[in-house]
Write an enzyme that holds these catalytic residues in place. Sequence first.
Site, mmCIF file in Angstrom:
data_model
loop_
_atom_site.group_PDB
_atom_site.id
_atom_site.type_symbol
_atom_site.label_atom_id
_atom_site.label_comp_id
_atom_site.label_asym_id
_atom_site.label_seq_id
_atom_site.Cartn_x
_atom_site.Cartn_y
_atom_site.Cartn_z
ATOM 1 N N GLY A 104 17.094 -30.957 -15.412
ATOM 2 C CA GLY A 104 18.122 -31.802 -15.153
ATOM 3 C C GLY A 104 17.377 -33.173 -15.822
ATOM 4 O O GLY A 104 18.443 -33.882 -16.454
ATOM 5 N N SER A 127 18.697 -41.608 -6.665
ATOM 6 C CA SER A 127 18.691 -41.120 -7.650
ATOM 7 C C SER A 127 17.549 -41.823 -8.493
ATOM 8 O O SER A 127 18.320 -42.742 -9.209
ATOM 9 C CB SER A 127 19.417 -39.980 -8.328
ATOM 10 O OG SER A 127 19.365 -39.535 -9.552
ATOM 11 N N ASP A 140 11.077 -33.536 -4.138
ATOM 12 C CA ASP A 140 10.843 -32.411 -5.069
ATOM 13 C C ASP A 140 9.617 -31.566 -4.385
ATOM 14 O O ASP A 140 8.710 -30.093 -5.031
ATOM 15 C CB ASP A 140 9.902 -32.655 -6.549
ATOM 16 C CG ASP A 140 10.616 -32.980 -7.337
ATOM 17 O OD1 ASP A 140 12.182 -32.817 -7.625
ATOM 18 O OD2 ASP A 140 10.489 -33.882 -7.585
ATOM 19 N N LYS A 173 19.162 -29.166 -6.920
ATOM 20 C CA LYS A 173 18.181 -29.141 -7.384
ATOM 21 C C LYS A 173 18.315 -27.837 -8.284
ATOM 22 O O LYS A 173 19.466 -27.410 -8.096
ATOM 23 C CB LYS A 173 17.433 -29.206 -6.558
ATOM 24 C CG LYS A 173 16.990 -30.046 -5.903
ATOM 25 C CD LYS A 173 16.320 -31.617 -7.229
ATOM 26 C CE LYS A 173 16.591 -32.978 -6.242
ATOM 27 N NZ LYS A 173 16.298 -33.827 -6.717
#
Length: 444
Positions: A99, A173, A326, A353
């Site tokens: 990503g 983000s 994460d 995710k």
Amino acid sequence: MSSGKLKFTVNPGSQLLGAIRVPGDKSISHRSIMLGALAEGVTKVSGFLEGEDSLATLQAFREMGVSIDGPVAGEVSIYGVGMGGLSQPVGDLYLGNSGTSMRLLSGLLSGAAKFELVLSGDESLSSRPMRRVTDPLQSMGAEIASEDDGTAPLKISKSDHLSGVEYEMPMASAQVKSSLLLAGIYAQGETCVTEPAPTRDHTERMLQGFGYEVRRENFGDGESKVCLTGGGSLNAVAVDVPADISSAAFFLVGASIAQGSDLLLEHVGINPTRIGVINILREMGADIELLNETISGGEPVADLRVKYAPLHGIEIPLEQVPLAIDEFPVLFVAAAVADGQTLLSGAEELRVKESDRIQVMADGLAILGVEVEVTPDGIIIEGGDSFSGGTVESHGDHRISMSFAIAALRATAEIEILDCDNVNTSFPGFSQLASSVGLKIRES
Ligand code: S3P
């Protein structure tokens, strides 16, 4: 990428002892290739993550004509082509599971590419939302198109006349922020991105390291704004990539939950925008010490010493969520063997995710005998003493695979984890390194 064949089998019990250095930071590794490729001069990187995700970025730039030596033992030399020096690749740029590659390159190439190109990825990446970058990039004048449902492949059509933008991100983000800043260096005028909560700032730090002026403003309530002016250039520097705190996180949790553990994790990046996992574990009662703190290549690093300590459940502070985004899969493992309830909210980003990390973790935890309740933006976990054994699905998500492997340290029977190939995207050699400090893991 994931063939779905690799399985981890982890025997219960044991403890983690010794000293290890986990592989290089994934976010910083990606950025070192991107900025090195566009710089004047040769960028020498050490500690580069030789995982599939960062190698996908490296390969993409090779395909756009950049000479890159390595990686050999984490050393990479990038012969920068300057801001306008990329050339057209022969086919699509295939970015696998990554990503970060897709979102950052969509911005960078909207400015840098004087040619048409297509960014594509694997099944997981092709189902992740991309409008979060394509919409604001289009507002800067980029000619970038996704599929009708807002997913990859993304087609960029020679959109080299960008204008700066003032953009307030609807979500916290770092990928969106970085995508716009990397487009912004090619745009006319100023590009400013406001974030609702602090997200990792490696792009800003590294741009400054390469001599590009970045202005930052904090509003005090968590919101902050980053601005830069287009038209500048980058000068090659040496980049020292610290060990990835997101990979260290598996061992921080493992040593915290396995009685008798005492582990040293060397040269780990402790950028304040990444240390949510340490803050959260400490609030749960973990014994984590920071040693030899220093600054290396513009990033703070330290050795982390972690010893077993009984944990208790907490309500996870909202401001820690983007700082640990994460690390939640493995934090859920810690919560499942903590005393009392742990409550997470404000974490809807986890649903987009590499997998839906709330649902996939909840399903696996339930198989291992943990009481969980899923909410739209989080989870409630009832802590217990141990996990039962069982077979869990990782859904090809690297961090889910490694999290359940760590759970075995407090299990009463063997845990099997399916579809673990993608561990190589972020943590090549995980099983071997984990075995070396005591995890009873085997691959088949
Ligand atoms: C990353 C940002 C985060 C993180 C990802 C890497 C980066 O994604 O989850 O693993 O390198 O900028 P979001 O920006 O989507 O939160």
